[in-house]
Enzyme design. Structure first.
Site, PDB file in Angstrom:
ATOM      1  N   GLN A  88       0.845  -1.196   0.000  1.00  0.00           N
ATOM      2  CA  GLN A  88       0.000   0.000   0.000  1.00  0.00           C
ATOM      3  C   GLN A  88       0.878   1.244   0.000  1.00  0.00           C
ATOM      4  OE1 GLN A  88      -3.357  -0.617   3.138  1.00  0.00           O
ATOM      5  NE2 GLN A  88      -1.767  -2.101   3.593  1.00  0.00           N
ATOM      6  N   VAL A  90       3.589   4.144  -1.049  1.00  0.00           N
ATOM      7  CA  VAL A  90       3.892   4.888  -2.271  1.00  0.00           C
ATOM      8  C   VAL A  90       5.345   5.371  -2.260  1.00  0.00           C
ATOM      9  CG1 VAL A  90       1.483   5.635  -2.544  1.00  0.00           C
ATOM     10  CG2 VAL A  90       3.077   7.098  -1.257  1.00  0.00           C
ATOM     11  N   ASP A  91       6.115   4.940  -1.241  1.00  0.00           N
ATOM     12  CA  ASP A  91       7.432   5.553  -1.015  1.00  0.00           C
ATOM     13  C   ASP A  91       8.558   5.021  -1.894  1.00  0.00           C
ATOM     14  OD1 ASP A  91       8.108   3.074   0.212  1.00  0.00           O
ATOM     15  OD2 ASP A  91       7.602   3.828   2.211  1.00  0.00           O
ATOM     16  N   HIS A 106      -1.585   1.526  -4.188  1.00  0.00           N
ATOM     17  CA  HIS A 106      -1.918   2.946  -4.037  1.00  0.00           C
ATOM     18  C   HIS A 106      -1.022   3.862  -4.862  1.00  0.00           C
ATOM     19  CE1 HIS A 106      -3.985   1.936   0.082  1.00  0.00           C
ATOM     20  NE2 HIS A 106      -4.705   1.583  -0.952  1.00  0.00           N
ATOM     21  N   CYS A 114      -0.479  13.253 -15.927  1.00  0.00           N
ATOM     22  CA  CYS A 114      -1.085  14.473 -16.457  1.00  0.00           C
ATOM     23  C   CYS A 114      -2.610  14.364 -16.402  1.00  0.00           C
ATOM     24  CB  CYS A 114      -0.627  14.732 -17.893  1.00  0.00           C
ATOM     25  SG  CYS A 114      -1.362  16.242 -18.563  1.00  0.00           S
ATOM     26  N   CYS A 117      -3.510  14.934 -20.601  1.00  0.00           N
ATOM     27  CA  CYS A 117      -3.196  13.928 -21.625  1.00  0.00           C
ATOM     28  C   CYS A 117      -3.017  12.518 -21.044  1.00  0.00           C
ATOM     29  CB  CYS A 117      -1.961  14.339 -22.427  1.00  0.00           C
ATOM     30  SG  CYS A 117      -0.409  14.173 -21.511  1.00  0.00           S
ATOM     31  N   CYS A 135       2.655  19.421 -17.193  1.00  0.00           N
ATOM     32  CA  CYS A 135       3.088  18.466 -18.217  1.00  0.00           C
ATOM     33  C   CYS A 135       3.635  19.235 -19.425  1.00  0.00           C
ATOM     34  CB  CYS A 135       1.871  17.638 -18.610  1.00  0.00           C
ATOM     35  SG  CYS A 135       2.137  16.410 -19.887  1.00  0.00           S
ATOM     36  N   GLY A 174       3.040  -4.321   9.011  1.00  0.00           N
ATOM     37  CA  GLY A 174       2.959  -2.873   9.238  1.00  0.00           C
ATOM     38  C   GLY A 174       1.782  -2.180   8.602  1.00  0.00           C
TER      39      GLY A 174
HETATM   40  P1  OAD Z   1      -1.239   3.096   8.950  1.00  0.00           P
HETATM   41  O1  OAD Z   1      -0.511   4.315   9.342  1.00  0.00           O
HETATM   42  O2  OAD Z   1      -2.733   3.119   8.990  1.00  0.00           O
HETATM   43  O3  OAD Z   1      -0.804   1.878   9.887  1.00  0.00           O
HETATM   44  C1  OAD Z   1       0.543   1.631  10.146  1.00  0.00           C
HETATM   45  C2  OAD Z   1       0.633   0.306  10.891  1.00  0.00           C
HETATM   46  O4  OAD Z   1       2.001   0.006  11.074  1.00  0.00           O
HETATM   47  C3  OAD Z   1      -0.017   0.319  12.280  1.00  0.00           C
HETATM   48  O5  OAD Z   1      -0.773  -0.874  12.445  1.00  0.00           O
HETATM   49  C4  OAD Z   1       1.195   0.330  13.241  1.00  0.00           C
HETATM   50  O6  OAD Z   1       0.930  -0.355  14.451  1.00  0.00           O
HETATM   51  C5  OAD Z   1       2.219  -0.398  12.411  1.00  0.00           C
HETATM   52  N1  OAD Z   1       3.626  -0.048  12.699  1.00  0.00           N
HETATM   53  C6  OAD Z   1       4.153   1.156  13.022  1.00  0.00           C
HETATM   54  N2  OAD Z   1       5.486   1.089  13.143  1.00  0.00           N
HETATM   55  C7  OAD Z   1       5.820  -0.203  12.877  1.00  0.00           C
HETATM   56  C8  OAD Z   1       7.052  -0.915  12.817  1.00  0.00           C
HETATM   57  N3  OAD Z   1       8.229  -0.318  13.057  1.00  0.00           N
HETATM   58  N4  OAD Z   1       7.014  -2.235  12.501  1.00  0.00           N
HETATM   59  C9  OAD Z   1       5.843  -2.865  12.254  1.00  0.00           C
HETATM   60  N5  OAD Z   1       4.642  -2.244  12.295  1.00  0.00           N
HETATM   61  C10 OAD Z   1       4.629  -0.933  12.594  1.00  0.00           C
HETATM   62  O7  OAD Z   1      -0.688   2.671   7.512  1.00  0.00           O
HETATM   63  P2  OAD Z   1      -1.351   1.747   6.406  1.00  0.00           P
HETATM   64  O8  OAD Z   1      -2.045   0.586   7.020  1.00  0.00           O
HETATM   65  O9  OAD Z   1      -0.316   1.486   5.383  1.00  0.00           O
HETATM   66  O10 OAD Z   1      -3.640   5.288   1.712  1.00  0.00           O
HETATM   67  O11 OAD Z   1      -2.428   2.727   5.791  1.00  0.00           O
HETATM   68  C11 OAD Z   1      -3.201   2.311   4.721  1.00  0.00           C
HETATM   69  C12 OAD Z   1      -3.481   3.454   3.801  1.00  0.00           C
HETATM   70  O12 OAD Z   1      -4.066   4.528   4.531  1.00  0.00           O
HETATM   71  C13 OAD Z   1      -2.244   4.082   3.182  1.00  0.00           C
HETATM   72  O13 OAD Z   1      -1.787   3.383   2.058  1.00  0.00           O
HETATM   73  C14 OAD Z   1      -2.731   5.431   2.817  1.00  0.00           C
HETATM   74  C15 OAD Z   1      -3.474   5.769   4.075  1.00  0.00           C
HETATM   75  O14 OAD Z   1      -4.469   6.719   3.968  1.00  0.00           O
HETATM   76  C16 OAD Z   1      -3.606   6.149   0.686  1.00  0.00           C
HETATM   77  O15 OAD Z   1      -2.844   7.087   0.679  1.00  0.00           O
HETATM   78  C17 OAD Z   1      -4.569   5.831  -0.411  1.00  0.00           C
END
Ligand code: OAD
Length: 233
Positions: A88, A90-91, A106, A114, A117, A135, A174
Site C-alpha cells: 500500500q 507509495v514511497d 496505491h 497528467c 493527456c 506536463c 505494518g
Molecule cells: P497506517 O498508518 O494506517 O498503519 C501503520 C501500521 O504500522 C499500524 O498498524 C502500526 O501499528 C504499524 N507499525 C508502526 N510502526 C511499525 C514498525 N516499526 N514495525 C511494524 N509495524 C509498525 O498505515 P497503512 O495501514 O499502510 O492510503 O495505511 C493504509 C493506507 O491509509 C495508506 O496506504 C494510505 C493511508 O491513507 C492512501 O494514501 C490511499
C-alpha cells in the site's frame, strides 16, 4: 515454506526508515486532514496546496533508505519460487531495497500523471521547481497515487486478489488493516486456507485471524523470522 507466498505491506514497514505512518501517535492523519490533501476534490479546489504537501512528503522520503525488513523481502523474492509482494506504500523503498516485482495498490509518489493527456512519468526532483507542476502538454500534473474516493488501479488489484486467493502463506507487515480493499486481501487468503503471519507493533483487526503474530518493529522481527525459515542451500 511450501506453496505460493504473498506479502502485504503498509506504512509500518517504512517507519524505521523514517517515513511517517498515517495512523498512530505520530501519524500524518493526526496533523493533516485527508479530505484537504488526499482527495480529487481537494486537488480540484487547490492543486498548489495538495502539491505542497506531496512535495514535503517527497522531500522527507528522499532522505530515507530501505531498512532490513525491506531487504528481507527482496531476498525472499530472489529465494522463493512463487512470491508476490503487494504494497500500500507509495514511497518506493521496496524498489530501492531490490524488490523487482511489486504490486503497488496505491500508486507511487515518484510518478506524476497528467490530468489532461494522461501521460505517466517518473519525476524524482526534490523539491519540485514549480508548484503545481505542469506536463509538456501544458496540463496540470498530479501525483500518480490513489486518493480517497478513487478506485485502485484495476490490473494491480486483480493481480493482488488472484495472488491472495491462491497463496499458502500470507505475511502482513505494518498495516493497520483499516483501509479497503487492501485490508480484505489477508481475509481472503485466510478464508482460502493460507497461513497468516502478522508483523506489527500493535494489534489490528486482523490479529485474531493470524496463525502467528510477530510483535515488534518489522526491521527487527522480520530478519529473525526469515533467518529461522529460510530454505537452506
Ligand atoms: P497506517 O498508518 O494506517 O498503519 C501503520 C501500521 O504500522 C499500524 O498498524 C502500526 O501499528 C504499524 N507499525 C508502526 N510502526 C511499525 C514498525 N516499526 N514495525 C511494524 N509495524 C509498525 O498505515 P497503512 O495501514 O499502510 O492510503 O495505511 C493504509 C493506507 O491509509 C495508506 O496506504 C494510505 C493511508 O491513507 C492512501 O494514501 C490511499
Amino acid at each position: 515454506m511450501e506453496g505460493p507466498f504473498v506479502v502485504l505491506t503498509g506504512a509500518g514497514i517504512s517507519a524505521e526508515s523514517g517515513v511517517p505512518t498515517f495512523r498512530g501517535p505520530d501519524g500524518l492523519w493526526r496533523s493533516f486532514r485527508p479530505e484537504d490533501l488526499a482527495t480529487p476534490e481537494a486537488f480540484a479546489r487547490d492543486p498548489a496546496l495538495v502539491w505542497e504537501w506531496y512535495d514535503w512528503r517527497r522531500q522527507r522520503i528522499a532522505a530515507c533508505r530501505p531498512n532490513p525488513a525491506h531487504r528481507v523481502l527482496a531476498e525472499m523474492e530472489a529465494t522463493l519460487p512463487d512470491f508476490t509482494l503487494i504494497t500500500q506504500n507509495v514511497d518506493g523503498l521496496h524498489q530501492a531495497a531490490g524488490s523487482q516485482h511489486i504490486l503497488e495498490l496505491h500508486g507511487n509518489i515518484w510518478r506524476v500523471r497528467c490530468t489532461r493527456c494522461g501521460r505517466v512519468s517518473e519525476d524524482r526532483r526534490v523539491p519540485l521547481p514549480e508548484i503545481p507542476p505542469r506536463c509538456q502538454c501544458g496540463g496540470l500534473l498530479r501525483p500518480d497515487v490513489v486518493w480517497f474516493g478513487e478506485p485502485l488501479p484495476a490490473a494491480v488489484l486483480e493481480a493482488a486478489w488472484e495472488a491472495a486467493a491462491r497463496c499458502r502463506w500470507m505475511l502482513v507487515i505494518g498495516t493497520s488493516a483499516l483501509v479497503q480493499p487492501a485490508a480484505s486481501l489477508p481475509v481472503l487468503a485466510h478464508r482460502n486456507g493460507a497461513r497468516l503471519v502478522e508483523v506489527n507493533i500493535s494489534d489490528t483487526p486482523l490479529t485474531h485471524l493470524a496463525h502467528e503474530v510477530l510483535r515488534g518493529p518489522a526491521a527487527q522481527v522480520l530478519p529473525t523470522w526469515w533467518a529461522s525459515r529460510r530454505p537452506q542451500q
